[in-house]
Design an enzyme around this catalytic site. Sequence first.
Site, PDB file in Angstrom:
ATOM      1  N   SER A 190       2.103 -11.306   3.820  1.00 23.79           N
ATOM      2  CA  SER A 190       1.073 -10.267   3.936  1.00 23.79           C
ATOM      3  C   SER A 190       1.661  -8.917   3.543  1.00 23.79           C
ATOM      4  CB  SER A 190       0.531 -10.226   5.366  1.00 23.79           C
ATOM      5  OG  SER A 190      -0.608  -9.415   5.433  1.00 23.79           O
ATOM      6  N   ASN A 191       1.028  -7.835   3.926  1.00 27.37           N
ATOM      7  CA  ASN A 191       1.516  -6.477   3.629  1.00 27.37           C
ATOM      8  C   ASN A 191       1.100  -5.560   4.770  1.00 27.37           C
ATOM      9  OD1 ASN A 191      -1.158  -5.197   3.031  1.00 27.37           O
ATOM     10  ND2 ASN A 191      -1.210  -6.873   1.553  1.00 27.37           N
ATOM     11  N   PRO A 192       1.629  -4.327   4.807  1.00 28.16           N
ATOM     12  CA  PRO A 192       1.384  -3.481   6.003  1.00 28.16           C
ATOM     13  C   PRO A 192       0.056  -2.714   6.016  1.00 28.16           C
ATOM     14  CG  PRO A 192       3.183  -2.585   4.648  1.00 28.16           C
ATOM     15  CD  PRO A 192       2.549  -3.680   3.867  1.00 28.16           C
TER      16      PRO A 192
END
Length: 415
Positions: free
Chosen positions: A214-216
């Site tokens: 995923s990513n932030p």
Amino acid sequence: MLRSSPLKDRTIALGVTGGIACYKALELLRLLTAQGAQVHVLMTEHAQRFVTPLSFETLSYHPVLTDMFAPAAEKTMKHIWLAEQAEMLVVAPATANILGKFAHGIADDLLSTFFITTRAPVLVAPAMNPAMYQHPRVQENIAKLRQQGVEIIEPEYGRLAGPGEGEGKGRLAAPERILARIEDRFCPKDWQGITVLVTAGPTREALDAVRFLSNPSSGKMGYAIAQAAQRRGARVVLISGPTHLSPPPAVECIRVTTAREMYDAVMAHLAESDVVIKAAAVSDFRPQTTAPHKLKKEEMTPTLLLERNPDILAEVGQRKGNKILVGFAAETEAFMANAWKKMERKNLDLVVVNDVGNRTIGFGSDENQVQILYRDRRQEELPRLPKSVLADLLLDRILPLLSHPSREGACPQIS
Ligand code: CTP
């Protein structure tokens, strides 16, 4: 040009009645004045037992009205002036007593007299002991006020003021929530009749039962856009990846996890949308296989095999028709060149370029600094702004694109 707050220079009468939540009215006052509103406070006698008028005077920069029969002619005139000038009456906190007076037209003090004198819209935020709040007389009075067009900002559940008194519904709504309702009422409804599809947040691509790629992305930008569009009268469909945010009220929120789920949700709502704003940070790849259980170390290899996810925005760009498409370009280098390429490749009308390498803005932060690229090759650099302000500003930029002659008839009624 930057849009100012819808509260700037608005004249608001803030009625404060006697309850322990009086101190929260000070915070509400502070929030209102920070938005540029001119707030004139009216306090009941009981309210003055909890907090002094001086506190409200200090924060509002205006004298506080407390007494209908004040000897100074100036003071008596002031409440008549205010009844004529006020663009809204907000009562927070509102006790059972004032609800009863308002509902039955009893005018025996300054605030209750003001209520039947002013023609301004009225917002009331009750706060009291939960047993009182649930009492049939109080509920009847609230129903009556609603029928008369008074907006009630429901109290919240929470711990009661007294020690060991437990929990219940009766706490004054959070000042931020009251502020949002006030802003709603003053907002121009210039997006009425328009359906906006907004995507927000990250997507997650599972590797096994407990791990994912995923990513932030926090989703804050997309949620701010959804809220601003809804406030301005649009119908909003928000398609959100996993976030900790609560969807804005009256926004249709569809929660998804993976890029493919987001793709399906976007395609399902595409036909009904006039504007698509893709603020989501979509994972471009997913693991080739997903284990249904937690993988043991021995089962894993040091190399992950990935496969491409659909590019949702590029796909929407191909089916664009008369829709306005807005993409976000998350970049860490060669910003402009990459962003212009994205505009072409995905057939976009507007690209919002984000420096995601700078952690004080962009991903997760409450502020953002962006550049906007337009199809006619214009380029606009915006200052660092709270995401809520930026959201309105983007909507300001998109609206004229909707009324462009080439779209005539495509969009129902833009006022
Ligand atoms: N986007 C999308 N589907 C994807 C990837 C991106 O819809 N699979 C959308 C994003 O929501 C954003 C825009 O495309 O509005 C640009 O996303 P970004 O991550 O900046 O670019 P990519 O297209 O993924 O290209 P690259 O990773 O090469 O920069």
